[in-house]
Design a protein around this motif. Structure first.
Motif, PDB file in Angstrom:
ATOM      1  N   THR A  23       0.847  -1.189   0.000  1.00 40.75           N
ATOM      2  CA  THR A  23       0.000   0.000   0.000  1.00 40.75           C
ATOM      3  C   THR A  23       0.884   1.241   0.000  1.00 40.75           C
ATOM      4  OG1 THR A  23      -0.108   0.049   2.410  1.00 40.75           O
ATOM      5  CG2 THR A  23      -1.877  -1.125   1.258  1.00 40.75           C
ATOM      6  N   MET A  30      -0.040  -6.243   0.162  1.00 44.12           N
ATOM      7  CA  MET A  30      -1.373  -6.449  -0.405  1.00 44.12           C
ATOM      8  C   MET A  30      -1.463  -7.894  -0.880  1.00 44.12           C
ATOM      9  SD  MET A  30      -1.991  -2.864  -2.414  1.00 44.12           S
ATOM     10  CE  MET A  30      -3.742  -3.119  -2.628  1.00 44.12           C
ATOM     11  N   ILE A  33      -3.640 -10.021  -4.661  1.00 40.47           N
ATOM     12  CA  ILE A  33      -3.825  -9.010  -5.707  1.00 40.47           C
ATOM     13  C   ILE A  33      -3.227  -9.554  -7.004  1.00 40.47           C
ATOM     14  CG2 ILE A  33      -3.117  -6.692  -6.472  1.00 40.47           C
ATOM     15  CD1 ILE A  33      -5.150  -6.542  -4.277  1.00 40.47           C
ATOM     16  N   PRO A  81      -6.229  -2.742  -7.476  1.00 44.72           N
ATOM     17  CA  PRO A  81      -6.696  -2.998  -6.111  1.00 44.72           C
ATOM     18  C   PRO A  81      -8.221  -2.982  -6.027  1.00 44.72           C
ATOM     19  CG  PRO A  81      -4.976  -1.336  -6.124  1.00 44.72           C
ATOM     20  CD  PRO A  81      -5.360  -1.582  -7.555  1.00 44.72           C
TER      21      PRO A  81
END
Length: 93
Positions: A23, A30, A33, A81
């Protein structure tokens, strides 16, 4: 294996690329993803084809598995995202 010699006379080698998705600001990993990898046309900068050449999924630490690509390839790495904007990063050798 000897590197392939392209028409322009430079030597093409395979390189190993791996990465991590974090992030912005907090630098938190993350997980789960998708990382979409596209090969780009070196003359125009446009994607060579509409579908990704590789789709990689990050692990719980935000890391995606390595891929091997030619050192002559121009690349776009794209993440989308769930609660954010699409982000693209480019590699031009």
């Amino acid at each position: 294996n000897k590197p392939a010699k392209p028409k322009n006379g430079s030597i093409s080698q395979k390189v190993r690329l791996a990465g991590k998705v974090l992030t912005i600001g907090e630098n938190k990993p993350m997980a789960s993803i998708a990382v979409f990898v596209y090969y780009l046309d070196s003359a125009t900068g446009k994607r060579k084809k509409p579908m990704p050449d590789h789709i990689l999924v990050t692990n719980t630490n935000g890391q995606w598995s390595p891929i091997f690509v030619s050192s002559q390839e121009f690349l776009e790495f794209q993440i989308r995202p769930k609660n954010g904007r699409t982000i693209s990063y480019f590699i031009i050798w």
